[in-house]
Scaffold this active site. Structure first.
Site, PDB file in Angstrom:
ATOM      1  N   PHE A 136      57.242  78.351  45.726  1.00  0.00           N
ATOM      2  CA  PHE A 136      58.055  79.813  45.136  1.00  0.00           C
ATOM      3  C   PHE A 136      56.966  81.026  46.029  1.00  0.00           C
ATOM      4  O   PHE A 136      55.540  81.051  44.816  1.00  0.00           O
ATOM      5  CB  PHE A 136      57.918  80.513  43.827  1.00  0.00           C
ATOM      6  CG  PHE A 136      58.203  81.098  43.261  1.00  0.00           C
ATOM      7  CD1 PHE A 136      59.660  81.996  43.256  1.00  0.00           C
ATOM      8  CD2 PHE A 136      57.394  82.016  42.487  1.00  0.00           C
ATOM      9  CE1 PHE A 136      59.967  83.181  42.429  1.00  0.00           C
ATOM     10  CE2 PHE A 136      57.963  83.340  42.147  1.00  0.00           C
ATOM     11  CZ  PHE A 136      59.278  83.935  42.408  1.00  0.00           C
ATOM     12  N   HIS A 143      49.325  92.045  47.198  1.00  0.00           N
ATOM     13  CA  HIS A 143      50.477  92.004  46.316  1.00  0.00           C
ATOM     14  C   HIS A 143      50.496  91.276  45.457  1.00  0.00           C
ATOM     15  O   HIS A 143      50.978  90.107  45.277  1.00  0.00           O
ATOM     16  CB  HIS A 143      52.153  92.692  47.003  1.00  0.00           C
ATOM     17  CG  HIS A 143      51.770  93.928  47.654  1.00  0.00           C
ATOM     18  ND1 HIS A 143      51.360  93.051  48.749  1.00  0.00           N
ATOM     19  CD2 HIS A 143      51.304  95.060  47.315  1.00  0.00           C
ATOM     20  CE1 HIS A 143      51.976  95.078  50.126  1.00  0.00           C
ATOM     21  NE2 HIS A 143      51.568  95.851  48.731  1.00  0.00           N
ATOM     22  N   SER A 145      49.893  91.199  40.344  1.00  0.00           N
ATOM     23  CA  SER A 145      50.966  92.455  40.117  1.00  0.00           C
ATOM     24  C   SER A 145      51.722  92.582  40.405  1.00  0.00           C
ATOM     25  O   SER A 145      52.644  93.815  39.340  1.00  0.00           O
ATOM     26  CB  SER A 145      49.347  93.087  38.373  1.00  0.00           C
ATOM     27  OG  SER A 145      48.781  91.978  38.559  1.00  0.00           O
ATOM     28  N   CYS A 246      63.549  84.585  37.493  1.00  0.00           N
ATOM     29  CA  CYS A 246      62.621  82.861  37.448  1.00  0.00           C
ATOM     30  C   CYS A 246      61.887  83.097  37.150  1.00  0.00           C
ATOM     31  O   CYS A 246      61.417  82.181  35.708  1.00  0.00           O
ATOM     32  CB  CYS A 246      62.482  82.847  39.295  1.00  0.00           C
ATOM     33  SG  CYS A 246      63.900  82.749  40.090  1.00  0.00           S
ATOM     34  N   LEU A 247      61.081  84.218  36.921  1.00  0.00           N
ATOM     35  CA  LEU A 247      59.785  84.695  36.135  1.00  0.00           C
ATOM     36  C   LEU A 247      59.948  84.467  34.845  1.00  0.00           C
ATOM     37  O   LEU A 247      59.347  83.710  33.605  1.00  0.00           O
ATOM     38  CB  LEU A 247      58.644  85.590  36.527  1.00  0.00           C
ATOM     39  CG  LEU A 247      58.142  85.591  38.223  1.00  0.00           C
ATOM     40  CD1 LEU A 247      57.753  86.781  38.243  1.00  0.00           C
ATOM     41  CD2 LEU A 247      57.298  84.711  38.319  1.00  0.00           C
ATOM     42  N   LEU A 346      32.960  69.628  20.259  1.00  0.00           N
ATOM     43  CA  LEU A 346      32.243  68.440  21.198  1.00  0.00           C
ATOM     44  C   LEU A 346      30.955  68.165  21.252  1.00  0.00           C
ATOM     45  O   LEU A 346      29.866  67.909  21.588  1.00  0.00           O
ATOM     46  CB  LEU A 346      32.908  68.154  22.016  1.00  0.00           C
ATOM     47  CG  LEU A 346      34.200  67.019  21.239  1.00  0.00           C
ATOM     48  CD1 LEU A 346      34.938  67.964  20.986  1.00  0.00           C
ATOM     49  CD2 LEU A 346      35.341  66.753  23.057  1.00  0.00           C
ATOM     50  N   GLU A 371      51.906  83.930  36.845  1.00  0.00           N
ATOM     51  CA  GLU A 371      52.727  84.724  35.895  1.00  0.00           C
ATOM     52  C   GLU A 371      52.940  85.688  35.438  1.00  0.00           C
ATOM     53  O   GLU A 371      53.806  86.279  34.048  1.00  0.00           O
ATOM     54  CB  GLU A 371      53.821  83.064  35.349  1.00  0.00           C
ATOM     55  CG  GLU A 371      53.086  82.194  35.975  1.00  0.00           C
ATOM     56  CD  GLU A 371      54.555  81.495  36.587  1.00  0.00           C
ATOM     57  OE1 GLU A 371      56.115  82.503  36.015  1.00  0.00           O
ATOM     58  OE2 GLU A 371      55.049  80.508  36.816  1.00  0.00           O
ATOM     59  N   THR A 373      49.093  88.594  34.381  1.00  0.00           N
ATOM     60  CA  THR A 373      48.406  88.397  33.509  1.00  0.00           C
ATOM     61  C   THR A 373      48.647  88.729  32.841  1.00  0.00           C
ATOM     62  O   THR A 373      49.059  89.256  31.444  1.00  0.00           O
ATOM     63  CB  THR A 373      47.397  89.553  34.241  1.00  0.00           C
ATOM     64  OG1 THR A 373      47.753  90.878  34.241  1.00  0.00           O
ATOM     65  CG2 THR A 373      47.118  89.021  36.404  1.00  0.00           C
ATOM     66  N   ASP A 375      46.884  91.033  31.129  1.00  0.00           N
ATOM     67  CA  ASP A 375      47.017  92.851  30.860  1.00  0.00           C
ATOM     68  C   ASP A 375      49.444  92.981  31.193  1.00  0.00           C
ATOM     69  O   ASP A 375      48.980  93.756  30.562  1.00  0.00           O
ATOM     70  CB  ASP A 375      45.552  93.262  32.142  1.00  0.00           C
ATOM     71  CG  ASP A 375      44.838  92.764  31.083  1.00  0.00           C
ATOM     72  OD1 ASP A 375      44.222  92.857  30.550  1.00  0.00           O
ATOM     73  OD2 ASP A 375      43.543  93.517  32.464  1.00  0.00           O
TER      74      ASP A 375
END
Ligand SMILES: Cc1cc2nc3c(=O)[nH]c(=O)nc-3n(C[C@H](O)[C@H](O)[C@H](O)COP(=O)(O)OP(=O)(O)OC[C@H]3O[C@@H](n4cnc5c(N)ncnc54)[C@H](O)[C@@H]3O)c2cc1C
Length: 392
Positions: A136, A143, A145, A246-247, A346, A371, A373, A375
């Site tokens: 996708f 470009h 965000s 879609c997102l 651990l 997908e 951020t 923010d």
């Protein structure tokens, strides 16, 4: 890597909210991850190779198009089943879940939702079986965000379109047979185009040197005067709203998937805390370690409730994009914090590939960025509750 002893936490008896089908779907995915993913995933991540041998298994557990109707090769399941599959896969590795998310929500979904019947029949069954893999292409070098600013474009040349531009950070790109590419037409409107491997002028160079999602292949998509047949344009929706739909679907899957990564870290840390002794007692007997573990299970339980409720809303067609943003943002941050705390429990062993925690932690650094951020999702919530747009 240590044997996979995973036991899923269910502190609030959330299984009572699931149907028998949900549980069957989850068991199939969980068993497959234990059998086919856990034994090989550490080496794949160390070598930064996508383990192609798992494609068939992903298809068999219904991870490619879980909610796509069966007539197109999908599993025809509901949204909660889809979420549970993503949860189980990401319990194994976020990179493997990324491959499945892209295939389902970012490739099959737009072809199913916005494609012609010919496109559906040509691509969906092969994508569902894993014979075809997809990617996708929305993000561009300048470009991320702000995808609406994209410069990738196509011109109408009469009997075909001519596509030019570049996409970057594209999961599955290096081996994808088909790319769903978002590009502007001559009037500046965004459309989806199906770009197939082998088209002249189309290349997919691999992105190297990632410290995160190393078992997932990432690459660029480069279009240098690519002739696209007119029948490869997705006809039924255009504008930025199409890729954003879609997102929504992919982000919903991430909200569930992140719980899987968190559960794996918590389960590993809990077991370790009960076994590892210092100062003549298990480290889990110290209050500081109990605080960490108690807070983890609290946060996992809250995230499970959020995801489950969002699943019911999506099943009813009522979930808003902003609600999905909130769940993606909350659950990924929750998982990342749990990975960091678990790793500390651990001690030195936490940084090794003997355990899955460090891999989850590094993977989640991508998941919190892609997908949308962390923010950006906050701004989406802010805009929704105030009615004021802080993006510009
Ligand atoms: C491993 C990986 C796989 C990916 N897979 C895909 C894929 O398959 N397909 C695809 O299309 N993309 C993919 N992406 C791209 C991903 O979606 C972008 O990285 C993401 O959207 C952010 O864009 P950017 O990296 O350009 O960051 P930028 O947009 O440059 O953002 C940088 C920082 O600025 C902040 N910022 C930006 N705008 C604002 C604002 N208005 N207000 C406040 N802060 C702001 C951001 O929150 C961020 O912290 C992938 C990324 C990674 C890392």
């Amino acid at each position: 890597m240590k044997p996979d002893l995973f036991e899923a936490p269910d502190y609030y008896n959330l299984d009572d909210l699931l149907t028998e089908e949900h549980k069957l779907v989850r068991t199939a995915a969980r068993d497959w991850v234990k059998r086919d993913v856990s034994p090989i995933i550490e080496e794949a991540a160390q070598k930064a190779e996508f383990p192609k041998e798992i494609i068939k298994g992903l298809a068999e557990i219904g991870a490619f198009g879980p909610y796509i109707p069966e007539e197109y090769g999908g599993a025809g399941l509901d949204q909660i089943s889809y979420g549970l599959i993503m949860q189980e896969i990401e319990r194994g590795d976020s990179g493997v879940r990324s491959t499945a998310s892209v295939q389902s929500s970012l490739v099959m979904y737009p072809i199913y939702k916005f494609g012609s019947e010919t496109q559906r029949k040509k691509f969906l069954p092969k994508l569902a079986s894993g014979e075809f893999m997809g990617c996708f292409g929305l993000t561009e070098p300048d470009h991320g965000s702000n995808p609406g600013g994209m410069v990738t474009n196509f011109k109408d040349k009469g009997n075909h379109y001519l596509l030019n531009g570049a996409k970057m950070w594209i999961s599955n790109a290096p081996f994808a047979d088909v790319a769903v590419v978002w590009a502007k037409d001559e009037s500046g409107r965004i459309h989806g185009l199906l770009v197939e491997r082998g088209m002249e002028g189309f290349s997919t160079p691999t992105t190297h040197n990632k410290w995160s999602l190393r078992a997932s292949a990432t690459g660029e998509l480069i279009f240098d005067n690519v002739k696209i047949p007119k029948e490869n344009l997705l006809p039924n929706k255009s504008g930025l709203g199409a890729p954003l739909m879609c997102l929504d679907s992919a982000r919903f899957g991430i909200a569930w998937g992140a719980i899987g990564a968190a559960m794996d870290c918590y389960d590993t840390a809990l077991r370790y805390a009960k076994e590892r002794e210092q100062f003549d007692k298990p480290i889990g007997a110290f209050q500081l370690q109990q605080k960490k573990l108690a807070e983890m299970i609290t946060e996992i339980t809250k995230a499970q409730l959020l995801a489950w409720r969002l699943g019911t809303l999506r099943n009813e067609g009522k979930a808003t994009s902003s609600q999905i943003s909130m769940a993606k943002r909350n659950n990924v941050e929750m998982a990342l914090k749990i990975a960091r705390e678990s790793r500390q429990i651990l001690g030195g062993m936490g940084i090794t590939g003997e355990y899955s925690i460090m891999r989850h932690m590094m993977n989640l650094e991508s998941v919190i960025t892609y997908e949308g951020t962390h923010d950006i999702h906050l701004l989406i919530t802010g805009m929704d509750i105030t009615g004021l747009n802080a993006f510009k």
